[in-house]
Design an enzyme around this catalytic site. Structure first.
Site, PDB file in Angstrom:
ATOM      1  N   HIS A 307       6.773  26.645  33.419  1.00 20.70           N
ATOM      2  CA  HIS A 307       6.780  26.634  34.779  1.00 20.70           C
ATOM      3  C   HIS A 307       5.590  25.867  35.103  1.00 20.70           C
ATOM      4  CE1 HIS A 307       6.326  27.232  39.105  1.00 20.70           C
ATOM      5  NE2 HIS A 307       7.600  27.778  39.040  1.00 20.70           N
ATOM      6  N   ASP A 364      14.207  30.950  37.714  1.00 24.14           N
ATOM      7  CA  ASP A 364      15.006  30.085  37.963  1.00 24.14           C
ATOM      8  C   ASP A 364      16.317  30.412  36.679  1.00 24.14           C
ATOM      9  OD1 ASP A 364      14.108  28.196  40.023  1.00 24.14           O
ATOM     10  OD2 ASP A 364      12.923  27.438  38.465  1.00 24.14           O
TER      11      ASP A 364
END
Length: 428
Positions: A307, A364
Site C-alpha cells: 500500500h 483491496d
C-alpha cells in the site's frame, strides 16, 4: 503554536508558525508565505507533503499501520459496531445512543424513495453504461429534485440533508446494478436494515422473498466500515474542494464519485480480480506470476499487495481477511479465480521476498475476493466502495463548511513561453 519554522532565501530570513496536531504531527503554516516573501510559493506535485486543512475526523499513521475514526481504533469499531453506528460517529463526532441511532436509521428509511422521474434519467443511459457513470450522474441529478441550499448552521436542516444522502445513494447504486443486468429496479424496504436493504435491492428476485445470509451481511457491514474514511485522499479532497465553493452536498458527493472512479483510487479491487482472471487465462500457473513479480526487470506487478500509505500491514486487511475466509466457507463457491487468490495470499504471507518488503495483501485484495464471491460484477466494485465512503465524504463536507474554510485555489509554477508578440493570421 509556540514553535517557529525558519526559511532562508537569498540572504533573507522568514519565519512561519508551526502547529502541532493532537497526535504530535507537525505542520509549518505557510499561508502567508507568498505575501511575506514577495511571491515565493511551495511546489508539491500531488500535494504529498501539503496539509490542505485541519480535520478532527480521521487519524492515519501509515508507518505504524494505525487508522482511527474520531479517536476510536478501527479494529474496535469493526468488531463491536454496525455500519450506521460508525457512520453516525464519523459524521457527528460521537457514537450514537440507542435513541439517536434509532432516529438516524428511521429517518434514513423515510427518505429512500426516489422521484419517479429519476427512472426517466436512468432510462436514457445505454444498457452497457458503467455503473459509476450512472452513480455520479444521478447523484448530481438529485440537486434538481432538492434545489434548496442546505443551511449548514441549522442543525435540523443539516441532519435531514445528511439522512437524505445516506438514503438515496445506495438506491441509485442498486438501480445502476440492475440497469447493467437488465433487471427490474428494486426499492428499499422498511423490514430490512441498512445493509440488508443494499443486498436485497441488488439481489432480490421479484418472484421470490429475499432471505438475508447473516455471514454475507456481516462481511459487507465490516467492509463498508473499513471504507468510510481514509484522511485526505483523492476523492475526499475533491469533495472538500468542490464544497469549498459552497456547492451543495449532492454536487460535491457527485464529484467525489467521479474522483473515486479512477483506477489509481477506487478501482484497485477491480484490478485485483482482473489480474487473477489474467492468471487463469494464462493457464493458472501462480508460481510463474510470483516469479514475474519478483523480477525487477519485469513490468508485472501484483495488484492488491502492499500500500502506498501503509508501510507495514494494512490494518483494514487484518480485519477483513477473517470476513473473506468466512464468506468463502459459507458460500462454498467453486471458482478457480478465488482459488488462485487464496494461493497468492498464502505465498505473500509466507515467502521471505514479500514478507521482507512488507508486500502483504491489502484491503483491496480481500474486498475484491468478497465481492467476487457474492456475485457482484466487476463494474460494481467501485460503486460498493462509494457506498462505504459516503459517510466520510459527508463528514468531510460538513466539517469543511462548518469550519468556514476558504475556497480551494492552489497556485502553480508557470513554465510556459515568455511574453510574445501577436502575429496576424496572414503572417504566421
Amino acid at each position: 503554536m509556540s514553535e517557529i519554522g525558519v526559511f532562508e532565501f537569498q540572504g533573507k530570513r522568514y519565519e512561519f508558525p508551526v502547529e502541532i496536531g493532537s497526535e504530535n504531527e507537525i505542520a509549518i503554516d505557510i499561508k502567508k508565505m507568498r505575501s511575506s516573501t514577495g511571491g515565493i510559493i511551495t511546489l508539491d506535485p500531488g500535494f504529498k507533503n501539503t496539509g490542505s486543512c485541519k480535520s478532527a475526523i480521521t487519524f492515519l499513521d501509515g508507518e505504524k499501520g494505525v487508522l482511527r475514526y474520531r479517536g476510536y481504533a478501527l479494529e474496535d469499531l469493526a468488531e463491536n459496531a454496525k455500519f450506521l453506528e460508525v457512520a453516525y460517529l464519523v459524521i457527528f463526532g460521537e457514537l450514537p445512543t440507542k435513541k439517536e441511532l434509532d432516529r438516524f436509521e428511521n429517518t434514513i428509511k423515510s427518505y429512500t424513495m426516489l422521484n419517479e422521474e429519476m427512472k426517466d434519467i436512468l432510462d436514457g443511459f445505454p444498457k452497457n453504461a458503467h455503473p459509476m457513470g450512472i452513480l455520479s450522474s444521478l447523484t448530481g441529478a438529485l440537486t434538481a429534485f432538492n434545489p434548496h441550499a442546505v443551511d449548514i448552521h441549522n442543525e435540523e436542516d443539516m441532519y435531514e440533508a445528511i439522512c437524505k444522502t445516506m438514503a438515496k445513494i445506495p438506491v441509485i447504486a442498486a438501480w445502476a446494478h440492475s440497469k447493467n443486468l437488465g433487471k427490474p429496479m428494486n426499492y428499499a424496504h422498511n423490514d430490512y436494515d441498512y445493509i440488508e436493504n443494499i443486498l436485497q435491492m441488488m439481489f432480490m428476485k421479484r418472484n421470490e422473498r429475499y432471505t438475508t445470509n447473516k455471514v454475507v451481511a456481516e462481511a459487507l457491514d465490516k467492509l463498508l466500515i473499513l471504507h468510510i474514511d481514509h484522511e485526505q485522499n483523492c476523492s475526499t479532497s475533491t469533495v472538500r474542494i468542490v464544497g469549498s465553493s459552497h456547492a451543495g452536498l449532492f454536487a460535491s458527493i457527485s464529484a467525489g464519485v467521479s474522483a473515486l472512479w479512477g483506477p489509481l483510487h477506487g478501482g484497485a479491487n477491480q484490478a485485483v480480480i482482473e489480474m487473477l482472471e489474467k492468471i487463469i487465462e494464462d493457464g493458472g500457473d501462480v508460481e510463474k506470476y510470483i516469479n514475474k513479480a519478483k523480477d525487477k526487470n519485469d513490468p508485472f506487478r501484483l495488484m492488491g499487495f502492499g500500500h502506498r500509505v501503509y508501510k507495514n500491514f494494512d490494518p483494514r486487511a487484518l480485519i477483513i481477511k477473517k470476513s473473506a475466509d468466512a464468506v468463502l466457507k459459507e458460500l462454498d463457491i467453486d471458482d478457480p479465480t478465488l482459488k488462485v487468490a487464496k494461493h497468492l495470499e498464502e505465498v505473500a504471507l509466507n515467502d521471505p521476498y514479500f514478507v521482507d518488503r512488507k508486500l502483504f495483501p491489502n484491503v483491496d485484495f480481500y474486498s475484491g475476493i468478497i465481492y467476487r464471491a457474492l456475485g457482484i460484477p466487476l463494474e460494481m466494485f467501485t460503486v460498493m466502495f462509494a457506498i462505504g465512503r459516503l459517510p466520510g465524504w459527508i463528514a468531510q463536507w460538513r466539517e469543511m463548511r462548518l469550519n468556514g474554510e476558504l475556497i480551494g485555489r492552489p497556485r502553480q509554477l508557470y513554465i510556459g513561453k515568455n511574453k510574445r508578440d501577436f502575429k496576424p493570421l496572414e503572417k504566421r
